[in-house]
Scaffold this motif. Structure first.
Motif, PDB file in Angstrom:
ATOM      1  N   THR A  41       0.740  -1.372   0.058  1.00 17.42           N
ATOM      2  CA  THR A  41       0.013   0.089  -0.107  1.00 17.42           C
ATOM      3  C   THR A  41       0.798   1.192  -0.036  1.00 17.42           C
ATOM      4  OG1 THR A  41      -0.169  -0.198   2.428  1.00 17.42           O
ATOM      5  CG2 THR A  41      -2.102  -1.098   1.171  1.00 17.42           C
ATOM      6  N   GLY A  42       2.141   1.095   0.125  1.00 22.76           N
ATOM      7  CA  GLY A  42       2.927   2.189   0.321  1.00 22.76           C
ATOM      8  C   GLY A  42       3.309   3.013   1.244  1.00 22.76           C
ATOM      9  N   LYS A  43       2.700   2.372   2.629  1.00 25.72           N
ATOM     10  CA  LYS A  43       2.782   3.089   3.772  1.00 25.72           C
ATOM     11  C   LYS A  43       4.094   3.068   4.343  1.00 25.72           C
ATOM     12  CE  LYS A  43      -1.965   2.432   4.994  1.00 25.72           C
ATOM     13  NZ  LYS A  43      -2.987   2.040   6.076  1.00 25.72           N
ATOM     14  N   THR A  44       4.795   1.944   3.965  1.00 27.87           N
ATOM     15  CA  THR A  44       6.066   1.761   4.402  1.00 27.87           C
ATOM     16  C   THR A  44       7.195   1.320   3.301  1.00 27.87           C
ATOM     17  OG1 THR A  44       5.190   1.029   6.569  1.00 27.87           O
ATOM     18  CG2 THR A  44       7.380   0.590   6.427  1.00 27.87           C
ATOM     19  N   ASN A  45       8.391   1.724   3.564  1.00 21.10           N
ATOM     20  CA  ASN A  45       9.325   1.209   2.610  1.00 21.10           C
ATOM     21  C   ASN A  45      10.235   0.407   3.157  1.00 21.10           C
ATOM     22  OD1 ASN A  45      10.352   1.341  -0.236  1.00 21.10           O
ATOM     23  ND2 ASN A  45      12.224   2.492   0.839  1.00 21.10           N
ATOM     24  N   PRO A  46      10.328  -0.971   2.879  1.00 20.45           N
ATOM     25  CA  PRO A  46      11.283  -1.843   3.527  1.00 20.45           C
ATOM     26  C   PRO A  46      12.784  -1.500   3.234  1.00 20.45           C
ATOM     27  CG  PRO A  46      10.539  -2.704   1.428  1.00 20.45           C
ATOM     28  CD  PRO A  46       9.652  -1.516   1.403  1.00 20.45           C
ATOM     29  N   LYS A  47      13.576  -2.433   4.213  1.00 17.17           N
ATOM     30  CA  LYS A  47      14.847  -2.300   4.033  1.00 17.17           C
ATOM     31  C   LYS A  47      15.501  -2.951   2.730  1.00 17.17           C
ATOM     32  CE  LYS A  47      15.348  -1.957   9.196  1.00 17.17           C
ATOM     33  NZ  LYS A  47      15.882  -2.466  10.428  1.00 17.17           N
ATOM     34  N   PRO A  48      16.645  -2.505   2.638  1.00 18.49           N
ATOM     35  CA  PRO A  48      17.187  -3.373   1.261  1.00 18.49           C
ATOM     36  C   PRO A  48      17.279  -5.028   1.600  1.00 18.49           C
ATOM     37  CG  PRO A  48      18.556  -1.598   1.686  1.00 18.49           C
ATOM     38  CD  PRO A  48      17.529  -1.749   3.003  1.00 18.49           C
ATOM     39  N   ALA A  49      17.646  -5.523   2.802  1.00 20.09           N
ATOM     40  CA  ALA A  49      17.401  -6.952   2.722  1.00 20.09           C
ATOM     41  C   ALA A  49      15.964  -7.661   2.811  1.00 20.09           C
ATOM     42  CB  ALA A  49      18.225  -7.484   4.264  1.00 20.09           C
ATOM     43  N   THR A  50      15.027  -6.802   3.241  1.00 17.93           N
ATOM     44  CA  THR A  50      13.693  -7.193   2.827  1.00 17.93           C
ATOM     45  C   THR A  50      13.270  -7.280   1.455  1.00 17.93           C
ATOM     46  OG1 THR A  50      13.206  -6.374   5.208  1.00 17.93           O
ATOM     47  CG2 THR A  50      11.267  -6.616   3.801  1.00 17.93           C
ATOM     48  N   ILE A  51      13.961  -6.271   0.688  1.00 22.95           N
ATOM     49  CA  ILE A  51      13.434  -6.357  -0.626  1.00 22.95           C
ATOM     50  C   ILE A  51      13.868  -7.345  -1.100  1.00 22.95           C
ATOM     51  CG2 ILE A  51      13.672  -4.965  -2.787  1.00 22.95           C
ATOM     52  CD1 ILE A  51      13.625  -2.384  -1.322  1.00 22.95           C
ATOM     53  N   GLY A  52      15.199  -7.899  -0.706  1.00 19.61           N
ATOM     54  CA  GLY A  52      15.823  -9.231  -1.255  1.00 19.61           C
ATOM     55  C   GLY A  52      15.007 -10.301  -0.944  1.00 19.61           C
ATOM     56  N   LYS A  53      14.638 -10.458   0.229  1.00 14.01           N
ATOM     57  CA  LYS A  53      13.537 -11.398   0.705  1.00 14.01           C
ATOM     58  C   LYS A  53      12.678 -11.569  -0.367  1.00 14.01           C
ATOM     59  CE  LYS A  53      14.952 -11.841   5.295  1.00 14.01           C
ATOM     60  NZ  LYS A  53      14.525 -11.800   6.769  1.00 14.01           N
ATOM     61  N   ILE A  54      11.751 -10.528  -0.516  1.00 12.59           N
ATOM     62  CA  ILE A  54      10.616 -10.511  -1.539  1.00 12.59           C
ATOM     63  C   ILE A  54      11.010 -10.883  -2.902  1.00 12.59           C
ATOM     64  CG2 ILE A  54       8.980  -8.959  -2.493  1.00 12.59           C
ATOM     65  CD1 ILE A  54       9.044  -7.335   0.185  1.00 12.59           C
ATOM     66  N   ALA A  55      12.155 -10.448  -3.462  1.00  9.95           N
ATOM     67  CA  ALA A  55      12.463 -10.756  -4.540  1.00  9.95           C
ATOM     68  C   ALA A  55      12.867 -12.105  -4.774  1.00  9.95           C
ATOM     69  CB  ALA A  55      13.670  -9.842  -5.076  1.00  9.95           C
ATOM     70  N   LYS A  56      13.341 -12.611  -3.869  1.00 10.72           N
ATOM     71  CA  LYS A  56      13.760 -14.224  -3.883  1.00 10.72           C
ATOM     72  C   LYS A  56      12.517 -14.953  -4.016  1.00 10.72           C
ATOM     73  CE  LYS A  56      16.746 -17.483  -1.712  1.00 10.72           C
ATOM     74  NZ  LYS A  56      17.778 -17.807  -0.564  1.00 10.72           N
ATOM     75  N   ALA A  57      11.528 -14.553  -3.155  1.00  9.95           N
ATOM     76  CA  ALA A  57      10.157 -15.278  -3.265  1.00  9.95           C
ATOM     77  C   ALA A  57       9.395 -15.149  -4.292  1.00  9.95           C
ATOM     78  CB  ALA A  57       9.424 -14.856  -1.939  1.00  9.95           C
ATOM     79  N   LEU A  58       9.560 -14.260  -5.163  1.00 11.51           N
ATOM     80  CA  LEU A  58       9.026 -13.864  -6.448  1.00 11.51           C
ATOM     81  C   LEU A  58       9.671 -14.382  -7.436  1.00 11.51           C
ATOM     82  CD1 LEU A  58       7.406 -10.238  -5.777  1.00 11.51           C
ATOM     83  CD2 LEU A  58       5.988 -12.494  -5.902  1.00 11.51           C
ATOM     84  N   ASN A  59      10.998 -14.898  -7.406  1.00 11.59           N
ATOM     85  CA  ASN A  59      11.691 -15.134  -8.441  1.00 11.59           C
ATOM     86  C   ASN A  59      12.241 -14.143  -9.428  1.00 11.59           C
ATOM     87  OD1 ASN A  59      13.699 -17.235  -9.423  1.00 11.59           O
ATOM     88  ND2 ASN A  59      12.114 -17.827 -10.724  1.00 11.59           N
ATOM     89  N   VAL A  60      12.419 -12.738  -8.847  1.00 11.42           N
ATOM     90  CA  VAL A  60      12.731 -11.803  -9.645  1.00 11.42           C
ATOM     91  C   VAL A  60      14.117 -11.278  -9.138  1.00 11.42           C
ATOM     92  CG1 VAL A  60      10.314 -11.327 -10.426  1.00 11.42           C
ATOM     93  CG2 VAL A  60      11.314  -9.902  -8.541  1.00 11.42           C
ATOM     94  N   ARG A  61      14.657 -10.217  -9.964  1.00 12.87           N
ATOM     95  CA  ARG A  61      15.976  -9.583  -9.480  1.00 12.87           C
ATOM     96  C   ARG A  61      15.137  -8.293  -8.578  1.00 12.87           C
ATOM     97  NH1 ARG A  61      18.600  -6.966 -14.210  1.00 12.87           N
ATOM     98  NH2 ARG A  61      16.618  -6.289 -14.589  1.00 12.87           N
ATOM     99  N   VAL A  62      16.061  -8.113  -7.396  1.00 11.17           N
ATOM    100  CA  VAL A  62      15.906  -6.665  -6.820  1.00 11.17           C
ATOM    101  C   VAL A  62      15.705  -5.401  -7.652  1.00 11.17           C
ATOM    102  CG1 VAL A  62      16.884  -5.242  -5.012  1.00 11.17           C
ATOM    103  CG2 VAL A  62      17.059  -7.716  -4.942  1.00 11.17           C
ATOM    104  N   GLU A  63      16.285  -5.546  -8.950  1.00 12.05           N
ATOM    105  CA  GLU A  63      16.402  -4.184  -9.616  1.00 12.05           C
ATOM    106  C   GLU A  63      14.992  -4.220 -10.494  1.00 12.05           C
ATOM    107  OE1 GLU A  63      18.789  -6.720  -9.865  1.00 12.05           O
ATOM    108  OE2 GLU A  63      20.644  -5.594  -9.527  1.00 12.05           O
ATOM    109  N   ASP A  64      14.226  -5.433 -10.394  1.00 14.49           N
ATOM    110  CA  ASP A  64      12.823  -5.486 -10.941  1.00 14.49           C
ATOM    111  C   ASP A  64      11.685  -4.818 -10.003  1.00 14.49           C
ATOM    112  OD1 ASP A  64      13.966  -6.667 -13.209  1.00 14.49           O
ATOM    113  OD2 ASP A  64      13.452  -8.696 -12.559  1.00 14.49           O
ATOM    114  N   LEU A  65      12.206  -4.539  -8.583  1.00 13.90           N
ATOM    115  CA  LEU A  65      11.081  -4.233  -7.717  1.00 13.90           C
ATOM    116  C   LEU A  65      11.460  -2.778  -7.117  1.00 13.90           C
ATOM    117  CD1 LEU A  65      10.958  -7.289  -5.365  1.00 13.90           C
ATOM    118  CD2 LEU A  65       9.300  -6.570  -7.482  1.00 13.90           C
TER     119      LEU A  65
END
Length: 65
Positions: free
Chosen positions: A38-62
């Motif tokens: 919803t854009g209320k909070t911006n995650p830390k870089p490591a968290t973005i990495g976890k999301i990217a890994k779960a979605l099987n995409v690159r961090v740069e894609d998010l």
């Protein structure tokens, strides 16, 4: 580094995954992911990495830019 909500939602749609499923696969809580989608909070870089890994995409894609 800012998470792009629209890119996150697009990646979730491409993976046919719900917030609940993403929470399970990434090891993050559903309330935290809801704040990110919803854009209320911006995650830390490591968290973005976890999301990217779960979605099987690159961090740069998010991230914005």
């Amino acid at each position: 580094m800012n998470l792009s909500v629209s890119k996150l939602l697009l990646a979730m749609a491409n993976a046919c995954i719900t917030v609940t499923e993403l929470a399970e696969q990434s090891g993050l809580s559903r309330p935290a992911l809801t704040k990110f989608t919803t854009g209320k909070t911006n995650p830390k870089p490591a968290t973005i990495g976890k999301i990217a890994k779960a979605l099987n995409v690159r961090v740069e894609d998010l991230i914005e830019g």
